[in-house]
Design an enzyme around this catalytic site. Sequence first.
Site, mmCIF file in Angstrom:
data_model
loop_
_atom_site.group_PDB
_atom_site.id
_atom_site.type_symbol
_atom_site.label_atom_id
_atom_site.label_comp_id
_atom_site.label_asym_id
_atom_site.label_seq_id
_atom_site.Cartn_x
_atom_site.Cartn_y
_atom_site.Cartn_z
ATOM 1 N N GLU A 132 0.818 -1.211 0.000
ATOM 2 C CA GLU A 132 0.000 0.000 0.000
ATOM 3 C C GLU A 132 0.847 1.254 0.000
ATOM 4 O O GLU A 132 1.892 1.305 0.619
ATOM 5 C CB GLU A 132 -0.850 0.036 1.264
ATOM 6 C CG GLU A 132 -1.861 -1.047 1.276
ATOM 7 C CD GLU A 132 -2.627 -1.053 2.566
ATOM 8 O OE1 GLU A 132 -3.367 -2.006 2.785
ATOM 9 O OE2 GLU A 132 -2.476 -0.094 3.352
ATOM 10 N N CYS B 258 2.877 8.085 2.206
ATOM 11 C CA CYS B 258 3.240 7.032 3.147
ATOM 12 C C CYS B 258 3.579 5.789 2.329
ATOM 13 O O CYS B 258 2.725 5.274 1.605
ATOM 14 C CB CYS B 258 2.041 6.793 4.067
ATOM 15 S SG CYS B 258 2.271 5.432 5.196
ATOM 16 N N CYS C 113 4.906 -8.152 7.082
ATOM 17 C CA CYS C 113 5.876 -7.734 8.100
ATOM 18 C C CYS C 113 6.095 -8.894 9.053
ATOM 19 O O CYS C 113 5.149 -9.584 9.425
ATOM 20 C CB CYS C 113 5.367 -6.515 8.872
ATOM 21 S SG CYS C 113 6.575 -5.903 10.078
ATOM 22 N N CYS D 23 3.325 -7.052 15.392
ATOM 23 C CA CYS D 23 2.709 -6.252 16.458
ATOM 24 C C CYS D 23 1.226 -6.618 16.510
ATOM 25 O O CYS D 23 0.577 -6.760 15.472
ATOM 26 C CB CYS D 23 2.894 -4.756 16.197
ATOM 27 S SG CYS D 23 4.631 -4.303 16.057
ATOM 28 N N CYS E 2 -1.592 -4.558 14.533
ATOM 29 C CA CYS E 2 -1.299 -4.072 13.187
ATOM 30 C C CYS E 2 -1.736 -5.057 12.098
ATOM 31 O O CYS E 2 -1.450 -6.250 12.186
ATOM 32 C CB CYS E 2 0.203 -3.807 13.079
ATOM 33 S SG CYS E 2 0.720 -3.321 11.414
ATOM 34 N N CYS F 71 -2.142 1.343 8.109
ATOM 35 C CA CYS F 71 -1.334 0.529 7.208
ATOM 36 C C CYS F 71 -1.792 -0.917 7.174
ATOM 37 O O CYS F 71 -2.164 -1.499 8.164
ATOM 38 C CB CYS F 71 0.137 0.601 7.559
ATOM 39 S SG CYS F 71 0.475 0.677 9.288
HETATM 40 N N1 SAH Z 1 7.092 -0.935 10.896
HETATM 41 C C1 SAH Z 1 7.251 0.450 11.142
HETATM 42 C C2 SAH Z 1 6.607 1.335 10.120
HETATM 43 C C3 SAH Z 1 5.265 0.928 9.620
HETATM 44 S S1 SAH Z 1 3.939 1.047 10.764
HETATM 45 C C4 SAH Z 1 6.769 0.798 12.513
HETATM 46 O O1 SAH Z 1 6.149 -0.056 13.168
HETATM 47 O O2 SAH Z 1 7.042 1.903 12.957
HETATM 48 C C5 SAH Z 1 3.672 2.810 10.831
HETATM 49 C C6 SAH Z 1 2.946 3.257 12.090
HETATM 50 O O3 SAH Z 1 1.568 2.875 12.048
HETATM 51 C C7 SAH Z 1 3.537 2.664 13.353
HETATM 52 O O4 SAH Z 1 3.671 3.643 14.348
HETATM 53 C C8 SAH Z 1 2.498 1.636 13.694
HETATM 54 O O5 SAH Z 1 2.588 1.270 15.011
HETATM 55 C C9 SAH Z 1 1.223 2.349 13.305
HETATM 56 N N2 SAH Z 1 0.038 1.485 13.211
HETATM 57 C C10 SAH Z 1 -0.033 0.189 12.866
HETATM 58 N N3 SAH Z 1 -1.312 -0.250 12.908
HETATM 59 C C11 SAH Z 1 -2.070 0.796 13.307
HETATM 60 C C12 SAH Z 1 -3.460 0.986 13.558
HETATM 61 N N4 SAH Z 1 -4.331 0.004 13.370
HETATM 62 N N5 SAH Z 1 -3.888 2.205 13.963
HETATM 63 C C13 SAH Z 1 -3.008 3.222 14.123
HETATM 64 N N6 SAH Z 1 -1.682 3.100 13.893
HETATM 65 C C14 SAH Z 1 -1.219 1.910 13.487
HETATM 66 FE FE1 SF4 Z 2 5.392 -4.424 11.346
HETATM 67 FE FE2 SF4 Z 2 3.030 -3.303 11.786
HETATM 68 FE FE3 SF4 Z 2 4.699 -3.759 13.824
HETATM 69 FE FE4 SF4 Z 2 5.284 -1.830 12.044
HETATM 70 S S1 SF4 Z 2 3.534 -1.882 13.438
HETATM 71 S S2 SF4 Z 2 6.678 -3.429 12.869
HETATM 72 S S3 SF4 Z 2 4.447 -2.776 10.170
HETATM 73 S S4 SF4 Z 2 3.724 -5.346 12.528
#
Ligand code: SAH
Ligand code: SF4
Length: 354
Positions: free
Chosen positions: A93, A114, A121, A125, A128, A342
């Site tokens: 994306e 973005c 990934c 997390c 996510c 994301c």
């Molecule tokens: N992997 C990297 C960059 C991609 S995620 C990282 O984790 O920083 C980019 C941001 O979006 C991160 O701060 C992540 O924690 C946040 N993010 C992921 N899922 C989300 C959600 N459902 N709502 C809000 N922020 C989210």
């Molecule tokens: Fe990966 Fe999503 Fe965690 Fe960023 S927030 S490290 S994209 S699993």
Amino acid sequence: MSDKPDLRSLTEGDLLDFCARHSQPKFRAAQILDWLYAKRASAIPEMSNLPRSLRDALSSDFTLQLPSVARAQGSADTTRKFLVKLRDDQLVETVLIPASVGLYGDRSERHTLCVSTQVGCAYGCKFCASGLDGFRRNLTSDEIVGEMILAEREGGQKINNLVFMGMGEPLANYANLLRAIRILNAPWGLGLGARKITISTSGLAPQIRQLANEDLQVRLAISLHGARDEVRDRIMPVNRKYPLAELVAACEEYQNIRGRLITFEYILLDGVNNDLREAPPLADLARRCHAKINLIPFNEVPETGFKRPTDEQCLKFRDELGRLGVTATLRMEKGHDIDAACGQLRLREMREAD
Ligand code: SAH
Ligand code: SF4
């Protein structure tokens, strides 16, 4: 899928070497770069001011192919989300946030993009969408650069702010990320100022230290989301590998070497990290790292089971940080209506395809 590298993965230095090896004068490298980044050529044969022999030599060693848009959502003056199809049909994306959306609550002319750095990934997390189906592969540097070229073409305007906050963990794809940044940043490339580029990481401490020592003025955002190991362990498996003490030490080192402000991203997850008792340890970490805090109400991903706190709870958490003397902004995410967080659009596409 062609296994030749793409021409847009080359730096000026690489092209100068190529020209020297093919007994071509140096100015040919500048002409090729002009075709790639100023004229945005879509095929090598288009490069009409190059001698035929050079075009043939380029074609035999390289491809030139942009990713394509498999699906687009949103309209010209709203957040637009592109589901981008790569050479091997994998999907990532890219999200375009025009200035009119006012992501930063100001009247800046920031057109933000973005971008994704990996398909899926591996960091998993718990909140996510990007990690739900695991990791497939790294994006190559030309695919990352391609996201920007594609978005400028689709959006019809220059992008002047770029955040690595799409799918994937940028620092786990370090070499390709840095190569892409050098191309995005170079005057012969896309000419985007390094200060307009933000890398977001879930906390890969060794790579943060490595980045501190690069000759690059990019911004760094840390996805903190928890100010105590107990909280972070629950939602971010990466914390078991690099616990807070190690992450914070790396951030301090980054700050000392680069002297630049770091941003802590902190998603507010109801009942997980939004208790007001979490504010003092968060304020302490922010002070130690000279970080400003960006609070983001969770953008709900049904599969994860987490909930977004009420707006009132979010505001209370922000005010508590203010009372403790640290700078915190509350970014009420724009574009929920099109699954802006994301990984969500790709996830839906994949679920629909099942
Ligand atoms: N992997 C990297 C960059 C991609 S995620 C990282 O984790 O920083 C980019 C941001 O979006 C991160 O701060 C992540 O924690 C946040 N993010 C992921 N899922 C989300 C959600 N459902 N709502 C809000 N922020 C989210
Ligand atoms: Fe990966 Fe999503 Fe965690 Fe960023 S927030 S490290 S994209 S699993």
